[in-house]
Scaffold this active site. Sequence first.
Site, PDB file in Angstrom:
ATOM      1  N   HIS A  53     -51.019  97.781  20.914  1.00 14.55           N
ATOM      2  CA  HIS A  53     -51.821  97.972  19.709  1.00 14.55           C
ATOM      3  C   HIS A  53     -51.645  99.374  19.126  1.00 14.55           C
ATOM      4  CE1 HIS A  53     -55.101  97.524  16.909  1.00 14.55           C
ATOM      5  NE2 HIS A  53     -55.823  98.464  17.491  1.00 14.55           N
TER       6      HIS A  53
ATOM      7  N   ASP B 105     -48.743  94.088  20.070  1.00 17.16           N
ATOM      8  CA  ASP B 105     -50.189  94.153  19.844  1.00 17.16           C
ATOM      9  C   ASP B 105     -50.851  92.839  20.228  1.00 17.16           C
ATOM     10  OD1 ASP B 105     -52.785  94.456  18.950  1.00 17.16           O
ATOM     11  OD2 ASP B 105     -52.222  95.366  17.049  1.00 17.16           O
TER      12      ASP B 105
ATOM     13  N   SER C 133     -56.842 101.087  13.560  1.00 16.45           N
ATOM     14  CA  SER C 133     -57.209  99.806  14.153  1.00 16.45           C
ATOM     15  C   SER C 133     -58.051  98.989  13.171  1.00 16.45           C
ATOM     16  CB  SER C 133     -57.938 100.045  15.483  1.00 16.45           C
ATOM     17  OG  SER C 133     -58.123  98.851  16.189  1.00 16.45           O
TER      18      SER C 133
END
Length: 445
Positions: free
Chosen positions: A409, A381, A284
């Site tokens: 995501h 996402d 991330s």
Amino acid sequence: MPHASNMDKSPNDPRYPNGWHMNDRMPHHDSFEQLWETKWKEPCSKGIYPFMFGSIQDFQPIAEHIIAKGLKEPYNWDEYASCFFGTAEKLGQTAAVAQQEGDTDKAREYYLRASAVYRIARFPAPRSPLQHQAWKKGKEMFYAGAKLMEHPIHEVLIPHTHALANSSEQNAFIPVNLLIPPSSSSPSSSSSSSSSSSSPSSSNYPLVIIMTGLDGYRTELAVWQRGFLDKGVATLVVEIPGTGDSPALASDPESADRQWSSVLDFVAKEKRIDSTKIIVWGFSTGGYYALRAAHTHHDRLLGSISLGGGCHHMFDEAWLEKVNNLEYPFDLADTLAYKFGYGSDGGEKFKKEGQLKFSLLLDGTLMEPCCRCLVVNGEWDRIFPVEDLALALKFGRPKEARIVREKWHMGEPESFVVILRWIHELLGLDGDYMHHLKLLGAKAK
């Protein structure tokens, strides 16, 4: 998860041709009850992000208590955190008694369950006094349990030798989890069985450096370490600037470069690690740093993986104006502002100047030489725009990429298969990448 009708492509914003309606408000932002029922209950029941090492039997009563209190955005973070402490303290006490009685398995389980409860108490970032306390207690519980694992995970303090002079970085240490296979292990090659290890031909092991994310720190990303150890691969889990215990200046775009240089210098002196076989994997927001490192430290890395990371559009002011209502469980824009050094009240300033300051496109990073690099994300996402993945492909050495269809995501869990296969091929491992996935959500041993 939104209804299908909310997932039409947006016809009005040419910057996000693959994006979705940005004016949606996802239901988990309406109340903690909606967060629990629509987003958190299922992963909690499976012990997966963000509930690694956790148990739903601990969290269900906490959730019911928070729901009864009617908590919702904007949260009072001390009030929110206070709801977790009673359960966490009882779990820690149970663990301590079990340890005194010699029941190692029970002690390990309960210490780690306590760490998971403290984690959600400080989630998504420790921004209040009680959340800071939860982070401290969570570390204590994690390492108490981790030292009881079959292959103990210990904290290692790396001297920040590249610290910026006359700053808070100076004389600081970088805390990491470092797990190196025992001397009886060797990297599992494609010609060896995945269930056994032969005598090592060399004491040098490949290394995967896991760069943690905005809210997942070294105490929970440790969940990946055992799987790599079983394959004869060392792991080092380290927090990114502005999160956890990273000493790097959160507001300085170049602080990460200094931190990675200190980490890599330390690794180069570790005789058990093959410094020619180092891969970084950023999760991330950590993917943003992994992509940056692929360029800034290209000559020191065998490969780099950016999973769900951005590089430029993640800082678009128009994007940041909308994300507090989208996929992230809490106030993403404000949490990012806190992480990037703008404090609890600097959200508006971050939205206006964050891109100019941190974009890897605008600062020229993407134009620099690059090591072998894999960028992966989910098609849907709504934390960091998938358009950043396409942008990263346009510059530097040709990169490899995968967009996981109809996933949010990071594109998990399918993205994990893509990445683990890539790592196995790059390091010449046995190809049994599913072994890693079987350990996620399982009780630590």
